[in-house]
Structures are given as structure tokens and as C-alpha cells.
Design a protein around this motif. Structure first.
Motif, short mmCIF file in Angstrom:
data_model
loop_
_atom_site.label_atom_id
_atom_site.label_comp_id
_atom_site.label_asym_id
_atom_site.label_seq_id
_atom_site.Cartn_x
_atom_site.Cartn_y
_atom_site.Cartn_z
N ARG A 196 0.82 -1.20 0.00
CA ARG A 196 0.00 0.00 0.00
C ARG A 196 0.86 1.26 0.00
NH1 ARG A 196 -4.15 -0.36 4.90
NH2 ARG A 196 -4.59 1.73 4.08
N ASP A 197 0.33 2.33 -0.59
CA ASP A 197 1.00 3.62 -0.58
C ASP A 197 1.19 4.09 0.85
OD1 ASP A 197 1.02 3.65 -3.33
OD2 ASP A 197 -0.78 4.90 -3.52
N GLY A 198 2.32 4.71 1.10
CA GLY A 198 2.60 5.24 2.42
C GLY A 198 3.32 4.28 3.33
N PHE A 199 3.55 3.05 2.86
CA PHE A 199 4.26 2.06 3.66
C PHE A 199 5.64 1.80 3.05
CE2 PHE A 199 0.20 1.33 5.50
CZ PHE A 199 0.41 0.68 6.72
N ASP A 200 6.68 2.28 3.73
CA ASP A 200 8.03 1.92 3.31
C ASP A 200 8.45 0.65 4.07
OD1 ASP A 200 8.52 2.77 5.88
OD2 ASP A 200 9.72 4.52 5.31
N ALA A 201 9.69 0.21 3.83
CA ALA A 201 10.13 -1.04 4.43
C ALA A 201 10.11 -0.98 5.95
CB ALA A 201 11.53 -1.39 3.94
N ALA A 202 10.48 0.18 6.52
CA ALA A 202 10.51 0.31 7.98
C ALA A 202 9.10 0.17 8.56
CB ALA A 202 11.12 1.63 8.38
N ALA A 203 8.11 0.79 7.91
CA ALA A 203 6.74 0.71 8.40
C ALA A 203 6.19 -0.71 8.26
CB ALA A 203 5.85 1.69 7.65
N VAL A 204 6.49 -1.37 7.15
CA VAL A 204 6.06 -2.76 6.96
C VAL A 204 6.71 -3.65 8.02
CG1 VAL A 204 6.12 -4.75 5.42
CG2 VAL A 204 5.64 -2.48 4.50
N ALA A 205 7.99 -3.40 8.31
CA ALA A 205 8.68 -4.19 9.34
C ALA A 205 8.04 -3.99 10.71
CB ALA A 205 10.16 -3.81 9.39
N ASP A 206 7.59 -2.76 10.99
CA ASP A 206 6.89 -2.50 12.26
C ASP A 206 5.66 -3.39 12.39
OD1 ASP A 206 8.72 -0.56 12.99
OD2 ASP A 206 7.50 1.11 12.25
N VAL A 207 4.88 -3.44 11.31
CA VAL A 207 3.65 -4.24 11.34
C VAL A 207 3.98 -5.73 11.49
CG1 VAL A 207 1.62 -4.94 10.02
CG2 VAL A 207 2.35 -2.54 10.00
N LEU A 208 4.94 -6.20 10.72
CA LEU A 208 5.31 -7.61 10.78
C LEU A 208 5.83 -7.99 12.17
CD1 LEU A 208 7.12 -8.17 7.35
CD2 LEU A 208 4.80 -8.84 7.98
N THR A 209 6.69 -7.15 12.72
CA THR A 209 7.26 -7.43 14.04
C THR A 209 6.17 -7.54 15.09
OG1 THR A 209 9.30 -6.26 13.45
CG2 THR A 209 8.90 -6.66 15.78
N THR A 210 5.18 -6.68 14.97
CA THR A 210 4.07 -6.69 15.94
C THR A 210 3.16 -7.90 15.75
OG1 THR A 210 4.07 -4.28 16.06
CG2 THR A 210 2.08 -5.41 16.81
N MET A 211 2.72 -8.11 14.52
CA MET A 211 1.71 -9.13 14.26
C MET A 211 2.25 -10.55 14.33
SD MET A 211 -0.90 -7.33 14.07
CE MET A 211 -2.07 -8.58 13.60
N LEU A 212 3.53 -10.73 14.05
CA LEU A 212 4.13 -12.06 14.09
C LEU A 212 4.67 -12.42 15.47
CD1 LEU A 212 6.16 -11.99 10.74
CD2 LEU A 212 3.96 -13.10 11.13
N SER A 213 4.54 -11.52 16.41
CA SER A 213 5.15 -11.72 17.73
C SER A 213 4.45 -12.84 18.51
CB SER A 213 5.08 -10.43 18.54
OG SER A 213 3.75 -10.22 19.01
N PRO A 214 5.20 -13.47 19.41
CA PRO A 214 4.59 -14.50 20.25
C PRO A 214 3.54 -13.93 21.20
CG PRO A 214 6.81 -14.03 20.99
CD PRO A 214 6.64 -13.33 19.67
N HIS A 215 3.63 -12.62 21.49
CA HIS A 215 2.63 -11.99 22.36
C HIS A 215 1.23 -12.14 21.75
CE1 HIS A 215 5.67 -9.91 24.87
NE2 HIS A 215 6.35 -9.82 23.75
#
Length: 212
Positions: free
Chosen positions: A164-183
Motif C-alpha cells: 500500500r502507498d505510504g508504507f516503506d520497508a521500515a513501516a512494513v517491518a513494524d507491522v510484521l514485528t508486531t503481528m508475528l510476535s509470540p505476544h
């Protein structure tokens, strides 16, 4: 001559027995760490759970931190090979997936497997981090590795041109790190198939441009 033959035949048997004992100790530690926590788990309890003596445990591990680290490494990787996830061929296969949706699908599938094997143990380490310096170190190292892996995956996703527009690699990594977390996995407590389907749909909706 006979002694040489005996040694040649007995050495593999001893090695196999030692590996089996190490496996018993590691699995016993895994069970106790996830059930009772790291701080409450002692070498004595691990030995009793494994059905061996404390002395036997110490022939394989110096302390319970080593047992925890070994159990964690094997649970995350799924084998005993001393190779980081980022350096494994299967990780490169995910990065090389040309379609963003296929990449996310493969990532979610593999993550669900890892969470089933290691999620509870990772959380046991995180929950003990405030009371034990070694658990803090292990948890911090795990978080850094997770972030680095997610950044590599994010760069591969952005390179597909489907993010999606507005998502660079750092922002995508933020989402992945959060959603894939064991928490997230632990809090939901869902069966593997439900967790997988929800995570795949949520990541697609959050990160990828709409088709058409």
C-alpha cells in the motif's frame, strides 16, 4: 585387537545414548520452563522430569540457562543445526517469492509452525526477563533477530510493488514485528488453523494495495 573392535562398536552406541539423554533433558526443561517459568524451574526439577540424576544433567549442560537456550534454539529452528533462521535456505525461499500475497501466505504458514513449537517458550523467557539477567539477554537477542528478519521480509514485500502507498520497508517491518510476535499468538490462544487464517487476512488487509 579385540579391544579395538569393542571400542569401534561401543563408541557410536555411547554417543547415541548421550544424545538421547541430552534430548530427554532438553525436552524436560522445555516442558517445565513453559509450565512453571524459568525462575521456578531448577536443575533438580529438570532432572526429575527427565528421569535422570542431577549429575547427569550437568554432564550435558553447565546450568539451566544453557538448557533454556538449547531448547529455544531447537524449538525455533525445528532441528539441532546451529544455523540462524536468517541464514537458512527456507528463509531465502520466502524472500524470493515474487508475489506479495504468496510471500505473506508462506510467511504466515511458517510463522504459525514456529509459534506452535516455540511461542510458549519464548514467552517464558520474556516473562522472566525482569527477574533474571540471562533471560533479559536472551529476550533482547531474540527481539533484535526478529526485527532484522522482519526488515528483510519487509524489503522483499516492498520490492514486489504490491504494498500500500505510504508504507516503506521500515513501516512494513513494524507491522510484521508486531503481528508475528509470540505476544499476539499467546494472547489469542487460538487453534493453529484459526490463527493462521486470521493472521494471513489481517496482514494482507493491512499491508497490500487493493486489487483492481
Amino acid at each position: 585387537m579385540n579391544d579395538e573392535v569393542k571400542r569401534a562398536y561401543s563408541s557410536p552406541l555411547r554417543e547415541q545414548a548421550a544424545l538421547q539423554t541430552r534430548l530427554l533433558v532438553r525436552e524436560a526443561g522445555h516442558r517445565l520452563f513453559t509450565r512453571d517459568g524459568f525462575v521456578a524451574t531448577s536443575i533438580r526439577r529438570i532432572a526429575a522430569e527427565a528421569g535422570v540424576s542431577e549429575r547427569t544433567v550437568y554432564t550435558h549442560y553447565r546450568n539451566k540457562v544453557e538448557i533454556f537456550q538449547d531448547a529455544l534454539n531447537v524449538a525455533i529452528a525445528g532441528d539441532e543445526e546451529p544455523v540462524a533462521m536468517r541464514d537458512r535456505p527456507e528463509f531465502e525461499e520466502v524472500l524470493a517469492t515474487p508475489s506479495a500475497r504468496d510471500l505473506l501466505g508462506e510467511l504466515v504458514r511458517r510463522n504459525a509452525v514456529v509459534q506452535e513449537r516455540a511461542g510458549a517458550l519464548i514467552m517464558a523467557g520474556i516473562e522472566s526477563a525482569g527477574a533474571d539477567a540471562d533471560m533479559r539477554r536472551i529476550s533482547d537477542e531474540g527481539e533484535r533477530a526478529m526485527r532484522a528478519n522482519c526488515l528483510a521480509l519487509a524489503e522483499a514485500l516492498v520490492a514486489t510493488g504490491e504494498v500500500r502507498d505510504g508504507f516503506d520497508a521500515a513501516a512494513v517491518a513494524d507491522v510484521l514485528t508486531t503481528m508475528l510476535s509470540p505476544h499476539v499468538h499467546q494472547v489469542l490462544g487460538w487453534p493453529a488453523d484459526r490463527y493462521h487464517d486470521w493472521l494471513a487476512g489481517t496482514l494482507e488487509a493491512s499491508l497490500l494495495a487493493q486489487r483492481g
